[in-house]
Write a protein that holds these residues in place. Structure first.
Motif, PDB file in Angstrom:
ATOM      1  N   GLU A 114      -9.771   0.033   0.861  1.00  0.00           N
ATOM      2  CA  GLU A 114      -8.612  -0.292   1.453  1.00  0.00           C
ATOM      3  C   GLU A 114      -8.864  -0.947   2.900  1.00  0.00           C
ATOM      4  O   GLU A 114      -9.635  -0.441   3.652  1.00  0.00           O
ATOM      5  CB  GLU A 114      -7.859   0.849   1.691  1.00  0.00           C
ATOM      6  CG  GLU A 114      -6.654   1.076   2.461  1.00  0.00           C
ATOM      7  CD  GLU A 114      -5.412  -0.081   2.393  1.00  0.00           C
ATOM      8  OE1 GLU A 114      -4.989  -0.213   1.088  1.00  0.00           O
ATOM      9  OE2 GLU A 114      -5.133  -0.828   3.095  1.00  0.00           O
ATOM     10  N   GLU A 515       2.525  -5.100  -7.298  1.00  0.00           N
ATOM     11  CA  GLU A 515       3.529  -6.209  -6.577  1.00  0.00           C
ATOM     12  C   GLU A 515       2.976  -7.388  -6.406  1.00  0.00           C
ATOM     13  O   GLU A 515       3.552  -8.447  -6.355  1.00  0.00           O
ATOM     14  CB  GLU A 515       4.461  -5.408  -5.549  1.00  0.00           C
ATOM     15  CG  GLU A 515       5.509  -6.171  -5.033  1.00  0.00           C
ATOM     16  CD  GLU A 515       6.383  -5.377  -4.357  1.00  0.00           C
ATOM     17  OE1 GLU A 515       6.122  -4.601  -3.436  1.00  0.00           O
ATOM     18  OE2 GLU A 515       7.632  -5.955  -4.570  1.00  0.00           O
ATOM     19  N   ILE A 523       8.004   1.028  -5.365  1.00  0.00           N
ATOM     20  CA  ILE A 523       7.015   2.086  -5.533  1.00  0.00           C
ATOM     21  C   ILE A 523       6.872   2.493  -6.990  1.00  0.00           C
ATOM     22  O   ILE A 523       5.518   2.428  -7.360  1.00  0.00           O
ATOM     23  CB  ILE A 523       7.403   3.307  -4.586  1.00  0.00           C
ATOM     24  CG1 ILE A 523       7.434   3.022  -3.215  1.00  0.00           C
ATOM     25  CG2 ILE A 523       6.539   4.233  -4.734  1.00  0.00           C
ATOM     26  CD1 ILE A 523       8.046   3.974  -2.332  1.00  0.00           C
TER      27      ILE A 523
END
Ligand SMILES: Cc1cc2nc3c(=O)[nH]c(=O)nc-3n(C[C@H](O)[C@H](O)[C@H](O)COP(=O)(O)OP(=O)(O)OC[C@H]3O[C@@H](n4cnc5c(N)ncnc54)[C@H](O)[C@@H]3O)c2cc1C
Length: 544
Positions: A114, A515, A523
């Motif tokens: 991340e 997405e 979500i």
């Protein structure tokens, strides 16, 4: 005996268990004492009648038999088997997190990479952005643990019903700390104040089972041998290898799209929607939706959903946040993007919603031509994009989106101050001499949206807002404000994948997801896509 009983109650009655019991007894023709217990399985609001707002309830009712509380399906996770294969997941948004949890059910090790920070450190960056107008391009409303969904409204509904199991996702949210009411409310939401705790609990579970989390590591290259993805490189010089790579980097990772494009890895332009955020006083929206001067204390702040076709182009409300706040959702220092969030109680005095217009590839040609003719000073790369865009590429719509965000930033004068206009002034092409109070924390400045929005968007919005005023009397008002620009509604790029294997058609072991790859919007659908991709990879790995 157990029965599913549907009843329609006034708001005060619907929040009073004694009243509910009375109605259940009447409906089923038994005495109140026969009802040993009940719980809600469905709750929705019916505000169509001008005389009375009703609450529709469906209740699992226990009659003359011992009552059992609702059973929450608990998923169990296994210790990862280190002799087994491992999977890299790029991006810790809902798609990445739910994919990781799914791997843990099967004992496969997920390594989550991340670019942003964990939820707690991320909150500090958001405070600086809101207070001082300084953005951290790696840690903001879109980037960081939990992804774009962490500091959001946490609305958990989706129009998607095909992909995966919505109830399973909602159950998992409850397992990690969300309130049970999300299991039965027609429009469940969690709230910005509660989401970070849930995301933290998910991370702790993943680590406890042997999964890995690496924060502040930005993927900036792929390790490819022949037509096979072997691993990834990060900006700090590390390399990671795995049996499969899930790319779940969200719709704002423009550098990832650029990287794919530069490496000739197939991507496609995808139509999306762009516009503004509209904000009204919540009391006004309540009085329209609930047909009253003052909202009943037993009703939640009301929302709306509006859609209109203007010259065969869709204009629609997006991500409506009752009792919410308009947030600065950009990821770069010179771009202005707004979105919305709300706390679990939705108790802010404003109602905001995106109001956006669909944008297709053909719309960009005129836009970029005009930009060149107008001789507007563009940044060097924007000039490059504009010439590129006369010959469309998969990144053209993304550059179009970026160009408008840059104009909005300039119109605001910097520090994420947003250009704004009163609604009727906007529709009448009039600059607002004063602006109403607005929830957007970096501040607003009176501007002319014609300098920000392309005319097809501006005109479509003008027409639609006036029509919405006819559908919802009072909606079209100069007490409402519009703030530019709502541009990150979905991804302007799609990363293709095979329908069955979910693998990129050109690059083995690359699994575009969520997405950012163009397979989810919100979500829940991102979480479902994460699970779907993880299932397919687990099957593949286990059959090797
Ligand atoms: C303010 C706001 C409010 C919202 N409100 C709602 C709502 O109420 N309900 C709803 O359903 N949806 C809402 N959304 C949208 C929702 O958050 C997204 O649809 C959802 O998060 C998409 O999930 P995802 O996992 O596909 O991608 P994301 O959540 O975008 O996650 C992608 C992750 O990848 C990371 N990443 C990107 N590039 C790299 C890289 N190169 N290397 C490593 N990591 C990388 C990012 O930091 C990010 O954490 C909101 C969004 C915002 C911004």
């Amino acid at each position: 005996m157990q029965k599913d009983i549907s009843i329609k109650l006034k708001p005060a009655e619907a929040s009073d268990n004694t009243a509910i019991r009375r109605y259940l007894a009447q409906t089923s023709g038994v005495t109140e004492s026969s009802i040993t217990g009940f719980y809600k399985t469905r709750q929705s609001i019916d505000a169509r009648s001008r005389q009375q707002v009703w609450i529709n309830l469906t209740l699992k009712t226990f009659i003359d038999e011992p009552f059992h509380q609702r059973e929450i399906e608990r998923i169990s996770f296994k210790e990862v088997d280190h002799s087994n294969k491992k999977v890299i997941i790029v991006g810790a948004g809902p798609a990445g997190l739910f994919a990781a949890l799914c791997f843990l059910e099967k004992g496969i090790q997920p390594i989550i990479i991340e670019r942003g920070k964990d939820v707690r450190a991320r909150r500090r960056d958001l405070a600086v952005l809101n207070k001082d107008g300084i953005i951290n391009p790696e840690s903001n409303y879109c980037f960081g643990e939990g992804g774009a969904g962490t500091y959001s409204d946490g609305k958990l509904y989706t129009r998607s019903s095909k992909r995966g199991d919505i109830n399973r996702i909602l159950n998992l949210f409850v397992q990690f700390g969300a309130e049970e009411k999300i299991l039965y409310e027609a429009h469940p939401h969690i709230g910005t104040n509660k989401l970070p705790h849930i995301i933290t609990a998910m991370r702790e579970q993943i680590i406890a089972c042997g999964g890995k989390f690496l924060f502040e590591k930005k993927v900036n290259d792929f390790i490819i041998e022949k037509d096979e993805l072997k691993g990834i490189k990060t900006a700090d010089g590390d390399s990671f290898f795995a049996d499969a790579v899930i790319l779940a980097t969200g719709h704002s990772a423009r550098d990832v799209y650029e990287l794919l494009y530069q490496k000739n890895i197939l991507i496609e332009a995808k139509s999306f929607a762009l516009g503004v955020r509209v904000e009204h006083p919540q009391t006004l929206i309540d009085s329209i939706q609930y047909h009253c001067a003052l909202r009943d204390e037993h009703l939640p702040p009301s929302s709306y959903s509006l859609v209109e076709q203007v010259n065969e182009r869709g204009v629609f409300s997006f991500c409506m946040c009752p009792g919410g706040i308009i947030a600065p959702a950009a990821t770069n220092p010179n771009e202005l993007v707004v979105n919305g969030w709300s706390p679990s109680k939705r108790d802010n005095p404003f109602a905001n919603s995106g109001m956006v217009v669909t944008v297709e590839m053909k719309d960009t040609v005129d836009y970029f031509k005009r930009r060149k003719v107008e001789g507007i000073r563009l940044r060097e790369e924007a000039i490059q994009h504009s010439s590129l865009s006369l010959h469309p590429t998969p990144l053209t719509l993304m550059h179009f989106q970026q160009s408008i965000e840059q104009k909005a930033f300039s119109a605001g004068g910097g520090k994420f101050v947003a250009p704004a206009q009163r609604m009727a002034d906007f529709c009448n092409n009039k600059i607002s001499s004063t602006l109403p109070e607005c929830s957007y924390l970096p501040g607003i400045i009176s501007g002319d949206m014609r300098t920000v929005l392309p005319s097809f968007i501006q005109k479509s919005l003008q027409s639609a807002l006036q029509s919405f005023g006819k559908k919802m009397r009072g909606y079209y008002t100069n007490d409402a404000i519009i703030v530019a620009t709502e541009s990150r509604t979905s991804s302007p790029v799609r990363i293709p994948r095979n329908a069955d294997t979910l693998e990129h058609p050109q690059l083995k072991n690359l699994f575009p997801c969520g997405e950012g790859a163009g397979y989810a919007g919100g979500i829940v659908s991102a979480a479902m896509d994460g699970e779907r991709v993880a299932h397919i990879i687990a099957e593949k790995i286990n059959s090797l």
